[in-house]
Design a protein around this motif. Structure first.
Motif: not given
Length: 149
Positions: A76-88, A143-146
């Motif tokens: 459901s998310l791109t790798d770039e979006q996942i990177a933002l989630v992982v590094n919150c 995740v909700e933001i993205l």
């Protein structure tokens, strides 16, 4: 093109994650230097609550593993979006290198199932559980933001 980016079978890659992780660590280091007040970084270990200073054997740590988050969100998310989630902010902390290496890629709860890990590493269970809950909340918030929820 977006279909291939969101391919649920795409392999785990740390490339995007590491780019943002480097920025997160740099920001944390700047804040720790200010907290230290004497030119030496000051951190609090996310699992033991002990003070860590620049020069101590510590690692920056994803409380929830980047690989597990990638696996959960890659459909459901791109790798770039996942990177933002992982590094919150809530999912990145500092811990002793020996704890990080002992834990490896295991989920913290699984690692804590071995009482020897708790005793040997002086783990503060209440602090650890609070930080894991905080990480889970930060991950959910990102995740909700993205997803625009």
């Amino acid at each position: 093109m977006i279909e291939s980016i969101l391919d649920p079978n795409r392999p785990y890659s740390r490339l995007a994650i590491d780019l943002i992780f480097t920025k997160a660590k740099t920001a944390m280091q700047k804040e720790a230097l200010i907290r230290g007040g004497d030119g030496i970084a000051l951190y609090i270990d996310v699992y033991t609550g002990k003070t860590l200073r620049g020069g101590d054997a510590y690692d920056y740590e994803h409380l929830r593993s980047s690989e597990a988050i990638h696996t959960q969100l890659k459909s459901s998310l791109t790798d770039e979006q996942i990177a933002l989630v992982v590094n919150c902010t809530e999912n990145v902390g500092v811990t002793l290198r020996c704890i990080n290496q002992s834990k490896g890629k295991r989920k913290m709860e699984d690692w804590l199932n071995n009482p020897a890990n708790i005793i040997k590493n002086n783990i503060d269970l209440k602090l650890t559980k609070a930080n894991l809950k905080k990480a889970d909340g930060g991950i959910e918030r990102m995740v909700e933001i993205l997803r625009g929820l």
